[in-house]
Design an enzyme around this catalytic site. Structure first.
Site, PDB file in Angstrom:
ATOM      1  N   THR A 327      29.571  42.252  39.018  1.00 60.98           N
ATOM      2  CA  THR A 327      28.727  42.596  40.167  1.00 60.98           C
ATOM      3  C   THR A 327      29.540  43.236  41.285  1.00 60.98           C
ATOM      4  O   THR A 327      30.767  43.145  41.315  1.00 60.98           O
ATOM      5  CB  THR A 327      28.019  41.349  40.741  1.00 60.98           C
ATOM      6  OG1 THR A 327      29.019  40.483  41.293  1.00 60.98           O
ATOM      7  CG2 THR A 327      27.237  40.608  39.677  1.00 60.98           C
ATOM      8  N   CYS A 328      28.823  43.854  42.231  1.00 66.91           N
ATOM      9  CA  CYS A 328      29.470  44.539  43.349  1.00 66.91           C
ATOM     10  C   CYS A 328      29.701  43.596  44.514  1.00 66.91           C
ATOM     11  O   CYS A 328      29.341  43.899  45.651  1.00 66.91           O
ATOM     12  CB  CYS A 328      28.625  45.712  43.797  1.00 66.91           C
ATOM     13  SG  CYS A 328      28.470  46.924  42.505  1.00 66.91           S
ATOM     14  N   ASP A 329      30.221  42.424  44.228  1.00 65.74           N
ATOM     15  CA  ASP A 329      30.559  41.487  45.293  1.00 65.74           C
ATOM     16  C   ASP A 329      31.996  41.082  45.039  1.00 65.74           C
ATOM     17  O   ASP A 329      32.339  40.667  43.925  1.00 65.74           O
ATOM     18  CB  ASP A 329      29.633  40.266  45.227  1.00 65.74           C
ATOM     19  CG  ASP A 329      29.828  39.354  46.420  1.00 65.74           C
ATOM     20  OD1 ASP A 329      30.997  39.106  46.808  1.00 65.74           O
ATOM     21  OD2 ASP A 329      28.832  38.871  46.971  1.00 65.74           O
TER      22      ASP A 329
END
Ligand SMILES: *Cc1c(COP(=O)(O)O)cnc(C)c1O
Length: 380
Positions: A327-329
């Protein structure tokens, strides 16, 4: 890893259904674990901690084996009832409950509730008059890899007041509970907790209240990377501690295994999405999987739980890798402070197996963060 899981994953791949990570739990292993607990602690009743893995097939299996259940919400109570257990085999073990949920649990037949303060006693006295209550006391979870220390429980001295208050309000104070912390690798932890439990029994007796039950909680470990003591050695250690602190007036006991019941029964298959470096000088490669903290591996938070990872290239030379999710975290990094040793030959598209993932994975996965579906789970 069992033969049944290996076959399941092979068929899934052949059928082309292997798009995205999945958890596979072998119910035969859960059955063995249940019998392991029953044999190691023959005088304790088993209340499976539903939150560890509430899959209907698993609850139905445990219900058929005679297990009782520790629940934390009305939904969990309903799932257990649907799985075939009767309400007298259910405890509402969360110390933080809405009064209307206590009333609904009571209407469903639940009569055993956990508390850790007087305000909760008052709710139960109004919504579930006459019910049995046990008071959770605080315990320092030293030695646990996933501690549950401060949030639940009260000081042992205060527990006596709480139980007396229950008695005054017409409830039935039956005993005490504690949790030594999840993934507790010290069998000695129960000895320290049972010393406090015995003190509360004496404190209550001095006020004319006779307690009869100690809830020994969960904490029984699953083997990840490090070795853990056998369930038999936990049983022996607990029995010795009960003798030491209660003499020949040993109370009724219950245990609430979660992780220890299902952890080793599950394996997650995931895929390598990318292998890269941040600079030419970088010593550790970054390995990105299609599962991460938001896809079910929440317990890698602070690198607390370190799962064994198998690859199709085991045996080749290994090197340190940072392991991250898709994910983009930037919080979605599983192991960085202590990197994983993975084969240098590992490639994009390889399937990896994350072992010991039967507990605290599927229900921890987010609904669709970044569009990633919740972890698929199969209980076979
Ligand atoms: C989570 C929980 C358990 C299970 O703990 P494990 O360490 O997974 O065995 C048992 N009892 C209570 C009250 C819990 O909250």
């Amino acid at each position: 890893m069992t033969e049944r899981i290996r076959d399941f994953l092979r068929n899934r791949r052949e059928d082309g259904r292997d798009d995205g990570p999945c958890l596979v739990v072998d119910l035969d292993v859960v059955r063995e674990n249940y019998h392991g607990f029953a044999n190691a602690l023959p005088d304790s009743r088993v209340f499976y901690a539903v939150k560890a893995n509430p899959a209907p097939e698993l609850l139905a299996l445990l219900a058929s084996l005679g297990s009782c259940f520790d629940t934390a919400s009305v939904t969990e109570i309903e799932m257990v009832l649907t799985a075939g257990a009767t309400a007298d085999r259910i405890s509402f073990g969360n110390t933080i409950k809405k009064e209307r949920d206590i009333a609904r649990a009571h209407a469903l037949g639940v009569r055993l509730f956990a508390v850790d303060c007087q305000a909760e006693i008052e709710k139960i006295a109004r919504a579930a008059p006459g019910a049995k209550v046990f008071c959770r006391f605080l315990f320092d979870c030293a030695g646990a890899e996933w501690p549950l220390s401060r949030k639940f429980g009260c000081d042992p001295v205060m527990a006596v007041d709480v139980l007396e208050h229950a008695h005054r309000l017409g409830l039935e104070p039956v005993g005490v509970s504690f949790h030594v912390g999840s993934q507790q690798r010290r069998t000695q932890a129960w000895d320290e907790a049972l010393k406090s439990a015995a003190a509360i029994f004496r404190g209550c007796a001095e006020r004319g209240i006779s307690l009869s039950m100690v809830n020994l909680g969960g904490g029984f470990p699953t083997k990840y990377l490090k070795d853990v003591p056998t369930v038999k050695s936990y049983g022996r250690s607990i029995f010795r501690a009960l003798r030491k602190h209660f003499g020949n007036r040993i109370p009724d006991t219950i245990i609430e295994p979660g992780r220890g019941m299902v952890g080793n029964a599950g394996v997650i298959e995931a895929e390598v999405v990318l292998v890269s470096k941040k600079s030419e000088q970088d010593t550790a490669r970054w390995v990105y999987l299609d599962i991460g903290k938001f896809g079910g591996l929440a317990e890698t938070m602070d690198e607390s739980i370190r799962y064994p990872i198998r690859t199709p290239r085991d045996g080749d030379a290994v090197a340190p890798c940072v392991l991250a999710g898709p994910t983009c975290d930037s919080a979605d990094v599983m192991y960085e402070k202590v990197p994983c040793m993975l084969p240098v030959s590992l490639e994009i598209g390889d399937k990896v197996l994350i072992e010991g993932t039967g507990a605290y994975t599927a229900t921890y996965s987010s609904v669709a963060f970044n569009g990633f579906e919740p972890l698929k789970a199969y209980h076979i």
